[in-house]
Design a protein around this motif. Structure first.
Motif, PDB file in Angstrom:
ATOM      1  N   ALA A  22      -2.306  42.469   3.157  1.00 46.11           N
ATOM      2  CA  ALA A  22      -1.573  43.269   2.193  1.00 46.11           C
ATOM      3  C   ALA A  22      -1.206  44.589   2.831  1.00 46.11           C
ATOM      4  CB  ALA A  22      -2.443  43.511   0.956  1.00 46.11           C
ATOM      5  N   VAL A  23       0.051  44.985   2.654  1.00 43.93           N
ATOM      6  CA  VAL A  23       0.500  46.280   3.147  1.00 43.93           C
ATOM      7  C   VAL A  23       1.180  46.991   2.007  1.00 43.93           C
ATOM      8  CG1 VAL A  23       0.807  45.482   5.527  1.00 43.93           C
ATOM      9  CG2 VAL A  23       2.701  45.335   3.930  1.00 43.93           C
ATOM     10  N   ALA A  24       1.264  48.277   2.064  1.00 42.69           N
ATOM     11  CA  ALA A  24       1.855  49.039   0.979  1.00 42.69           C
ATOM     12  C   ALA A  24       3.322  48.698   0.849  1.00 42.69           C
ATOM     13  CB  ALA A  24       1.695  50.542   1.249  1.00 42.69           C
ATOM     14  N   HIS A 180      -4.753  39.459  -5.937  1.00 47.32           N
ATOM     15  CA  HIS A 180      -4.459  39.038  -4.560  1.00 47.32           C
ATOM     16  C   HIS A 180      -5.530  38.076  -4.053  1.00 47.32           C
ATOM     17  CE1 HIS A 180      -4.895  39.519  -0.152  1.00 47.32           C
ATOM     18  NE2 HIS A 180      -3.579  39.559  -0.152  1.00 47.32           N
ATOM     19  N   ASP A 181      -6.770  38.427  -4.298  1.00 45.19           N
ATOM     20  CA  ASP A 181      -7.872  37.577  -3.837  1.00 45.19           C
ATOM     21  C   ASP A 181      -7.968  36.291  -4.657  1.00 45.19           C
ATOM     22  OD1 ASP A 181      -8.439  39.519  -1.984  1.00 45.19           O
ATOM     23  OD2 ASP A 181     -10.070  40.427  -3.161  1.00 45.19           O
ATOM     24  N   ALA A 182      -7.792  36.386  -5.980  1.00 47.05           N
ATOM     25  CA  ALA A 182      -7.908  35.214  -6.841  1.00 47.05           C
ATOM     26  C   ALA A 182      -6.847  34.162  -6.529  1.00 47.05           C
ATOM     27  CB  ALA A 182      -7.808  35.621  -8.317  1.00 47.05           C
ATOM     28  N   LEU A 183      -5.668  34.617  -6.091  1.00 48.98           N
ATOM     29  CA  LEU A 183      -4.592  33.690  -5.743  1.00 48.98           C
ATOM     30  C   LEU A 183      -4.613  33.294  -4.272  1.00 48.98           C
ATOM     31  CD1 LEU A 183      -1.594  35.245  -7.739  1.00 48.98           C
ATOM     32  CD2 LEU A 183      -3.115  33.379  -8.434  1.00 48.98           C
ATOM     33  N   LEU A 196       3.607  41.344  -4.467  1.00 46.66           N
ATOM     34  CA  LEU A 196       2.744  41.280  -5.643  1.00 46.66           C
ATOM     35  C   LEU A 196       2.861  42.597  -6.392  1.00 46.66           C
ATOM     36  CD1 LEU A 196       0.439  40.070  -7.372  1.00 46.66           C
ATOM     37  CD2 LEU A 196      -1.173  40.906  -5.647  1.00 46.66           C
ATOM     38  N   ILE A 197       3.279  42.522  -7.653  1.00 44.48           N
ATOM     39  CA  ILE A 197       3.512  43.726  -8.447  1.00 44.48           C
ATOM     40  C   ILE A 197       2.764  43.611  -9.771  1.00 44.48           C
ATOM     41  CG2 ILE A 197       5.226  45.192  -9.575  1.00 44.48           C
ATOM     42  CD1 ILE A 197       7.284  44.228  -7.642  1.00 44.48           C
TER      43      ILE A 197
END
Length: 227
Positions: A22-24, A180-183, A196-197
């Motif tokens: 994940a990046v900003a 993010h982790d759950a998916l 991801l928003i």
């Protein structure tokens, strides 16, 4: 719509995913430079509306997610800039056209009930973008949402995906990093644009949240880049 995203508002509410990390989303903003065989037990759906043609390009965007994730409310918010909570699940298709300064986009939603999910893959080959909506507070069904998402995109390594972690305003909703982790988004590879928003729809009649505005701008920009 101006092409510049409100990056400051996005930083705390969104993640751009690349290379399994994940990046900003701020970094992305700087760089943006069907009939098919049907299962015998399912009744056939009517054909969906054809993709809109705009300046020679099809702009159809597929909107999927489990029933109750808030897909229809999200689409209404994107189209009208005002909130209308929907309680009736979509049975079949729901098409909404949205105009921006740069393009005309058609969002095609397919209902998320179990009997309708068989049809999802039929419409992936001809769309520009997948918008996948999840209910951030529905912890029990996040594993199902994860499984279906991974199945949808496993054979298409380049289809851009925008994941809306919806209902962020509901008590107990998972935050962005938890979604993010759950998916298991880190397991999806590094060849696609994926974002991801965190979103929510507020009270009926009110203006849409800044996160919904950001999602609308991001989707429009991805459509322009993918045409």
């Amino acid at each position: 719509m101006g092409s510049r995203l409100r990056t400051a508002a996005l930083c705390g509410a969104a993640l751009a995913l690349a290379g399994g990390a994940a990046v900003a989303l701020r970094a992305w903003a700087r760089q943006r430079s069907r009939a098919a065989l049907l299962a015998p037990s399912l009744p056939p759906l009517p054909p969906p509306p054809p993709p809109i043609r705009y300046r020679g390009y099809s702009k159809q965007i597929l909107v999927l997610g489990l029933d109750g994730a808030g897909k229809t409310s999200v689409l209404h918010s994107l189209a009208t800039n005002h909130v209308k909570r929907s309680v009736a699940p979509t049975e079949g298709f729901n098409a909404i056209c949205i105009n921006t300064e740069e393009s005309q986009m058609e969002f095609l939603e397919i209902g998320g009930g179990e009997s309708l999910r068989t049809y999802w893959k039929m419409y992936l080959p001809k769309v520009l973008l997948l918008v996948y909506v999840v209910d951030s507070a529905d912890h029990a069904r996040l594993p199902v949402a994860k499984q279906l998402l991974h199945q949808l995109i496993q054979n298409n390594s380049t289809l851009p995906v925008v994941i809306l972690a919806n209902k962020q305003d509901v008590e107990g909703a998972y935050c962005i990093t938890d979604i993010h982790d759950a998916l298991a988004l880190s397991d999806i590879g590094d060849k696609r644009k994926m974002f991801l928003i965190g979103t929510h729809v507020a009270e009926d009649g009110s203006e849409i949240s800044s996160s919904m505005k950001d999602a609308k701008e991001l989707i429009a920009q991805l459509v322009l880049e993918t045409q």
